[in-house]
Design an enzyme around this catalytic site. Sequence first.
Site, mmCIF file in Angstrom:
data_model
loop_
_atom_site.group_PDB
_atom_site.id
_atom_site.type_symbol
_atom_site.label_atom_id
_atom_site.label_comp_id
_atom_site.label_asym_id
_atom_site.label_seq_id
_atom_site.Cartn_x
_atom_site.Cartn_y
_atom_site.Cartn_z
ATOM 1 N N HIS A 58 38.439 42.334 51.174
ATOM 2 C CA HIS A 58 38.892 42.320 52.403
ATOM 3 C C HIS A 58 39.719 43.652 52.520
ATOM 4 O O HIS A 58 40.335 43.714 53.522
ATOM 5 C CB HIS A 58 39.849 41.095 52.767
ATOM 6 C CG HIS A 58 39.474 39.847 52.393
ATOM 7 N ND1 HIS A 58 38.006 39.461 53.066
ATOM 8 C CD2 HIS A 58 39.685 38.886 51.760
ATOM 9 C CE1 HIS A 58 37.946 38.417 52.451
ATOM 10 N NE2 HIS A 58 38.897 37.981 51.681
ATOM 11 N N HIS A 221 34.762 35.593 54.136
ATOM 12 C CA HIS A 221 34.321 35.284 53.037
ATOM 13 C C HIS A 221 32.916 35.206 52.869
ATOM 14 O O HIS A 221 32.200 34.567 52.099
ATOM 15 C CB HIS A 221 35.120 34.049 52.452
ATOM 16 C CG HIS A 221 36.313 34.462 52.056
ATOM 17 N ND1 HIS A 221 37.237 33.950 53.075
ATOM 18 C CD2 HIS A 221 36.925 34.850 51.295
ATOM 19 C CE1 HIS A 221 38.592 34.189 52.905
ATOM 20 N NE2 HIS A 221 38.537 34.642 51.753
#
Lengths: 333, 333
Positions: A58, A221
């Site tokens: 991320h 995700h």
Amino acid sequence: MSRRQFVNDPERVVPEALEGLVLAHPGLLSLHPDPAYVTRAEPATGKVALVSGGGSGHEPLHTGFVGAGMLDAAVPGAVFASPTAWQVAAATTAVDAGRGVLQIVKNYTGDVLNFRIAAELAGDEGIAVEQVLVDDDLASERPGDEGPGRRGTAAVVVVEKLCGALAEQGAGLPELARFGRDLVRDARSMGLALAAGAHPGEHAPAWELADDEVELGVGIHGERGVGRRPFASADELTADLLDRLVAALGLRRGDRVLTVVNSLGATHGLELALVNRAVHRLLGGRGVEVARGLVGPYVTSLDMAGLSITLVRADDTRLALWDAPVRTPALTW
Amino acid sequence: MSRRQFVNDPERVVPEALEGLVLAHPGLLSLHPDPAYVTRAEPATGKVALVSGGGSGHEPLHTGFVGAGMLDAAVPGAVFASPTAWQVAAATTAVDAGRGVLQIVKNYTGDVLNFRIAAELAGDEGIAVEQVLVDDDLASERPGDEGPGRRGTAAVVVVEKLCGALAEQGAGLPELARFGRDLVRDARSMGLALAAGAHPGEHAPAWELADDEVELGVGIHGERGVGRRPFASADELTADLLDRLVAALGLRRGDRVLTVVNSLGATHGLELALVNRAVHRLLGGRGVEVARGLVGPYVTSLDMAGLSITLVRADDTRLALWDAPVRTPALTW
């Protein structure tokens, strides 16, 4: 078409990237390799320490937000996997300066569990720990109290910035926790994607999408969205997200918001700027003022082609904290 | 797999993105819509003004580098197309504060021509103009003096930063031009790509590449590279670029460099960090010190999956200018 990436051993991506990150910011960051966490190069004293973390993939989250005015430590897990409780406990213990530690946790089962165990381990050593759980992702909202609740996504950057500024001003742990929880209640995000990202070392995206479809409500995700909608102009897609966010927060004429127009990975600056224009125009048309905003890659999902929009209710206190100085790899003013 | 983007009317991408960019940075940037250029929100006085520009699609270049310590104005053309001479002349005239204007120009035929005409137009109005031509792209070097010479790529960010700092210190126009030209001679870049980018509104990348190949020496306008090589690890690909750059600059043990590890668009922060690690290790192994470095998307080629590495010879003067304060959308310290 392949989605190859620059990688050595896929199993070593995170430790190698941490080394490369800290080499890029020697004056700001310091790396503790085992258990792995990143702290400020110059530790703060006399304030409540802030710790966050979660799966890697991320970036710049969370390591990019370590520094004066934001986090004291970030704890990276493997790609899309929670850090261990022992990593989090080690970071929590390392940065405590005697006034306790605020953990900022995105709402995922593994993160929630491991940060809770870490808080207990640190508590056993006499360190006061409070948590702020960030659960802004509107797409994962379910009726009633079933399931794990909303996921935590890009609002975490706003939580880290505002709590970081408040901690820098000397606020105590209970005040910080209260402030952060109130803030989270006033924050919602939603994302969409035009193409999935690929895991380091894998040559195919996580899923395929028809050429005329957009994946709506994607997570960070690689989770698929909660639905699909037809591909459309940047303005129309922005309006679709904003309509839902404005309704969820109950925003009315005269309200002010902080916004994050966030690239999920491969979305270009030109595209983000177009979407930011639409956000300003569409909210302006509803009488809602964009008081401050971020536009860029802040909470990515590897090289996903997509974006998310975050709205957070703003008031004078929150805006003053937003404007307070910050010096981290990914956010500096 | 499609490479769709967030876009409204493909013909209106640049003006809409400029509007969205300036809305994101109201305290830093000001937009002049027609002819289109971006200036600092608070114009500088008493210093030589710096103007750069070129085709759009490379964001944050150049508009992201307007602000205290770097550019006074940036002039964006259409995607991958030079701005017009009239745009450049208007920006040059607008930001002159009586001490002349330094134009920083990437070496492409259209840019060179239009900035030269603009310099003459500004000269007719009594404004002193000097140019620094940036031609760092090693892949486009040809033997002898034939052709247009090397292309200008990511070294332009270093030129804008260091010349910007020197101008802020009060240097005169001839000194700035001399400093900039010396700097360019000491700068080389080279890029490679794993996948081409797509133009806004087009659903296919500019070209296709076999799954086991890397395009070596790509430009920033979707030009194919000068050759192909087998796909390999991040370390091996980094070594391939570095070997060429070190040889071209004649770097030896004890030399210091400024580096830019630059995403060409879709390359993720994890990947860039891995490559930055390799840069530090490989140069360190040769006894060359990475004195300062940038790692991120600075000079992109739409959503190309690729990266470039820039090396610039460093000395104490250049490092002090690098460390001088800067406040722009894309670079702040």
